[in-house]
Design an enzyme around this catalytic site. Structure first.
Site, PDB file in Angstrom:
ATOM      1  N   ARG A 205       7.289  16.440  10.623  1.00  0.00           N
ATOM      2  CA  ARG A 205       5.705  16.424  10.223  1.00  0.00           C
ATOM      3  C   ARG A 205       5.064  15.318  11.014  1.00  0.00           C
ATOM      4  NH1 ARG A 205       6.851  20.497   8.694  1.00  0.00           N
ATOM      5  NH2 ARG A 205       6.818  21.554   6.436  1.00  0.00           N
TER       6      ARG A 205
ATOM      7  N   GLU B 139      -3.125  18.050  12.257  1.00  0.00           N
ATOM      8  CA  GLU B 139      -2.929  19.354  12.905  1.00  0.00           C
ATOM      9  C   GLU B 139      -3.550  20.421  11.803  1.00  0.00           C
ATOM     10  OE1 GLU B 139       1.348  19.667  12.582  1.00  0.00           O
ATOM     11  OE2 GLU B 139       0.934  21.382  11.007  1.00  0.00           O
TER      12      GLU B 139
ATOM     13  N   HIS C  41       3.217  23.638  15.951  1.00  0.00           N
ATOM     14  CA  HIS C  41       4.161  23.671  14.976  1.00  0.00           C
ATOM     15  C   HIS C  41       4.848  25.308  15.099  1.00  0.00           C
ATOM     16  CE1 HIS C  41       4.563  22.274  10.724  1.00  0.00           C
ATOM     17  NE2 HIS C  41       5.576  22.611  10.956  1.00  0.00           N
TER      18      HIS C  41
HETATM   19  P1  NAI Z   1      16.937  18.403   4.820  1.00  0.00           P
HETATM   20  O1  NAI Z   1      16.278  18.243   3.471  1.00  0.00           O
HETATM   21  O2  NAI Z   1      18.040  19.298   5.091  1.00  0.00           O
HETATM   22  O3  NAI Z   1      17.192  16.861   5.584  1.00  0.00           O
HETATM   23  C1  NAI Z   1      16.314  15.997   5.581  1.00  0.00           C
HETATM   24  C2  NAI Z   1      17.106  14.567   5.707  1.00  0.00           C
HETATM   25  O4  NAI Z   1      16.164  13.597   5.911  1.00  0.00           O
HETATM   26  C3  NAI Z   1      18.208  14.355   4.652  1.00  0.00           C
HETATM   27  O5  NAI Z   1      19.200  14.158   4.940  1.00  0.00           O
HETATM   28  C4  NAI Z   1      17.553  13.279   4.065  1.00  0.00           C
HETATM   29  O6  NAI Z   1      18.480  12.238   3.376  1.00  0.00           O
HETATM   30  C5  NAI Z   1      16.610  12.524   5.095  1.00  0.00           C
HETATM   31  N1  NAI Z   1      15.824  11.468   4.955  1.00  0.00           N
HETATM   32  C6  NAI Z   1      14.971  11.330   3.726  1.00  0.00           C
HETATM   33  N2  NAI Z   1      14.405  10.036   3.726  1.00  0.00           N
HETATM   34  C7  NAI Z   1      14.541   9.743   4.989  1.00  0.00           C
HETATM   35  C8  NAI Z   1      14.004   8.480   5.519  1.00  0.00           C
HETATM   36  N3  NAI Z   1      13.495   7.569   4.785  1.00  0.00           N
HETATM   37  N4  NAI Z   1      14.627   8.087   6.838  1.00  0.00           N
HETATM   38  C9  NAI Z   1      15.449   8.884   7.536  1.00  0.00           C
HETATM   39  N5  NAI Z   1      15.976   9.943   6.826  1.00  0.00           N
HETATM   40  C10 NAI Z   1      15.421  10.364   5.652  1.00  0.00           C
HETATM   41  O7  NAI Z   1      15.825  18.954   5.683  1.00  0.00           O
HETATM   42  P2  NAI Z   1      15.818  19.728   7.128  1.00  0.00           P
HETATM   43  O8  NAI Z   1      15.960  21.479   6.580  1.00  0.00           O
HETATM   44  O9  NAI Z   1      16.648  19.217   7.986  1.00  0.00           O
HETATM   45  O10 NAI Z   1      14.329  19.630   7.463  1.00  0.00           O
HETATM   46  C11 NAI Z   1      13.877  18.164   8.133  1.00  0.00           C
HETATM   47  C12 NAI Z   1      12.368  18.524   8.091  1.00  0.00           C
HETATM   48  O11 NAI Z   1      11.999  19.188   9.171  1.00  0.00           O
HETATM   49  C13 NAI Z   1      11.360  19.076   7.028  1.00  0.00           C
HETATM   50  O12 NAI Z   1      11.188  18.139   6.072  1.00  0.00           O
HETATM   51  C14 NAI Z   1      10.265  19.409   7.711  1.00  0.00           C
HETATM   52  O13 NAI Z   1       9.126  18.618   7.583  1.00  0.00           O
HETATM   53  C15 NAI Z   1      10.602  19.929   9.067  1.00  0.00           C
HETATM   54  N6  NAI Z   1      10.709  21.335   9.637  1.00  0.00           N
HETATM   55  C16 NAI Z   1       9.678  21.340  10.619  1.00  0.00           C
HETATM   56  C17 NAI Z   1       9.739  22.572  11.225  1.00  0.00           C
HETATM   57  C18 NAI Z   1       8.890  23.410  12.320  1.00  0.00           C
HETATM   58  O14 NAI Z   1       8.558  24.196  12.611  1.00  0.00           O
HETATM   59  N7  NAI Z   1       8.241  22.111  13.286  1.00  0.00           N
HETATM   60  C19 NAI Z   1      10.398  23.967  10.495  1.00  0.00           C
HETATM   61  C20 NAI Z   1      11.198  23.461   9.329  1.00  0.00           C
HETATM   62  C21 NAI Z   1      11.218  22.006   8.962  1.00  0.00           C
END
Ligand code: NAI
Length: 340
Positions: A244, A273, A305
């Site tokens: 993000r 964005e 994105h």
């Molecule tokens: P997820 O929920 O499986 O993993 C997120 C991880 O971040 C978790 O392990 C959590 O403990 C960790 N986390 C929480 N707070 C944190 C902090 N303060 N510092 C470091 N780590 C922390 O989510 P997933 O599926 O891996 O997605 C991650 C992010 O990717 C989403 O939140 C979304 O913003 C982004 N995304 C971007 C896309 C794109 O097209 N550019 C598409 C899909 C997701």
């Protein structure tokens, strides 16, 4: 069920319409983004379906509550654009697509990393102009270097599996670490490699030659990349953000670029964005000076994105969103409810 579908692009119709028809759902497609001004357009519908740059703030949610909307269907994983507290207070269930293709985003992040490191974006432009000089296009071997991964959830783990083949030292930061890695379990070592360990954020910033961001946007991660953290980074560090935009303080990033801290930066997201990404702005003068500035640095690749954008991911997003709509209709099995 009738679904008001906001921020529609042609590819959304291709994937969602046939799947909705199969379930007997009707979708009303709007090109407008969802927000407090447009929420009223969902009148007569049972649910609203929104994407990453739609804004379900308290006002917008109050409007749809008045209209009798039964729930919000997010066709994405992140939910930072929804006021979850207000949704709960108003008893509006918010359902998301928690996982569709972590590999799609991880592969894209790796693509950005390789491209900025080896300056493939610049080489492409040069050879299109029959300039076959390679001056200024030198990169570094990733092998033997250190990569920092912030966030080791589904996408972070998919990225770790890919990076395993690069023979890098892997430093991880996540407040909720993977137990198997912390305990040194054999299975975790097989899956993620032996060069993987959790460290505190400062160590990651100081030691990493490359950093990839895979954490969600929360109040703790807002501007986690800022002047202070950038000043800890190694000169020549590569930074990739596919998560993000607001994880990064853009002005501080630009300052770091001006100070030649970064070897390369790959951004698929940008904090401002909204209103620009996903749109054709080629006939419009861009007024956002930070965006113009970022675009002007030769060691920055900025994409709008698209890390999620594969056939497999689109098919999965449509399938799970329609399943979420079904569970909303029946009021049962709300397994993808956002609980925070
Ligand atoms: P997820 O929920 O499986 O993993 C997120 C991880 O971040 C978790 O392990 C959590 O403990 C960790 N986390 C929480 N707070 C944190 C902090 N303060 N510092 C470091 N780590 C922390 O989510 P997933 O599926 O891996 O997605 C991650 C992010 O990717 C989403 O939140 C979304 O913003 C982004 N995304 C971007 C896309 C794109 O097209 N550019 C598409 C899909 C997701």
């Amino acid at each position: 069920m009738k679904i008001a579908f906001f921020d529609t692009k042609p590819y959304d119709k291709i994937w969602f319409e046939p799947m909705a028809k199969q379930e007997g759902f009707e979708i009303v497609f709007f090109e407008e983004k969802f927000n407090a001004n447009t929420a009223v357009m969902s009148k007569g519908c049972d649910a609203v379906c929104i994407f990453v740059n739609d804004k379900a703030d308290d006002k917008a949610l109050e409007i749809i509550k008045e209209l009798g909307i039964k729930g919000v269907l997010l066709r994405c994983a992140g939910f930072n654009n929804v006021d979850i507290k207000t949704a709960k207070k108003l008893d509006i269930p918010v359902l998301r697509v928690p996982s569709y293709s972590p590999r799609a985003v991880a592969e894209y992040a790796l693509g950005l990393l390789l491209a900025v490191n080896r300056k493939i974006h610049r080489a492409y432009v040069r050879t299109r102009d029959f300039n076959y000089s390679i001056n200024g296009l030198m990169g570094t071997d990733l092998s033997g270097k250190t990569i920092g991964i912030i966030g080791t959830g589904k996408i972070g783990q998919a990225f770790m599996s890919l990076i395993k083949g690069f023979d890098m030292e892997v430093l991880l930061y996540d407040p909720y670490p993977i137990k198997g890695i912390v305990d040194g379990d054999k299975d975790a070592l097989i899956q993620f490699g032996t060069n993987v360990k959790y460290v505190d954020l400062d160590t990651l910033f100081c030691k990493a030659d490359a950093i990839s961001m895979h954490c969600p946007l929360t109040k703790d991660t807002y501007h986690i990349i800022n002047r202070e953290s950038i000043n800890k980074m190694k000169k020549g560090v590569l930074l990739v953000n596919t998560s993000r935009g607001a994880l990064i303080d853009t002005s501080d990033l630009i300052e770091g670029l001006r100070n030649d801290i970064f070897g390369g930066i790959g951004l698929d997201v940008y904090e401002e964005e909204d209103g620009v990404f996903f749109e054709d702005m080629s006939n419009v003068n861009i007024k956002d000076m930070d965006l113009l500035s970022l675009t002007s640095f030769r060691n920055v690749i900025l994409t709008s994105h698209q890390a999620f954008f594969t056939k497999e991911a689109m098919s999965e997003i449509a399938k799970i969103t329609i399943e979420n709509a079904k569970s909303l209709e029946t009021g049962s099995n709300l397994k993808n409810l956002v609980l925070e």
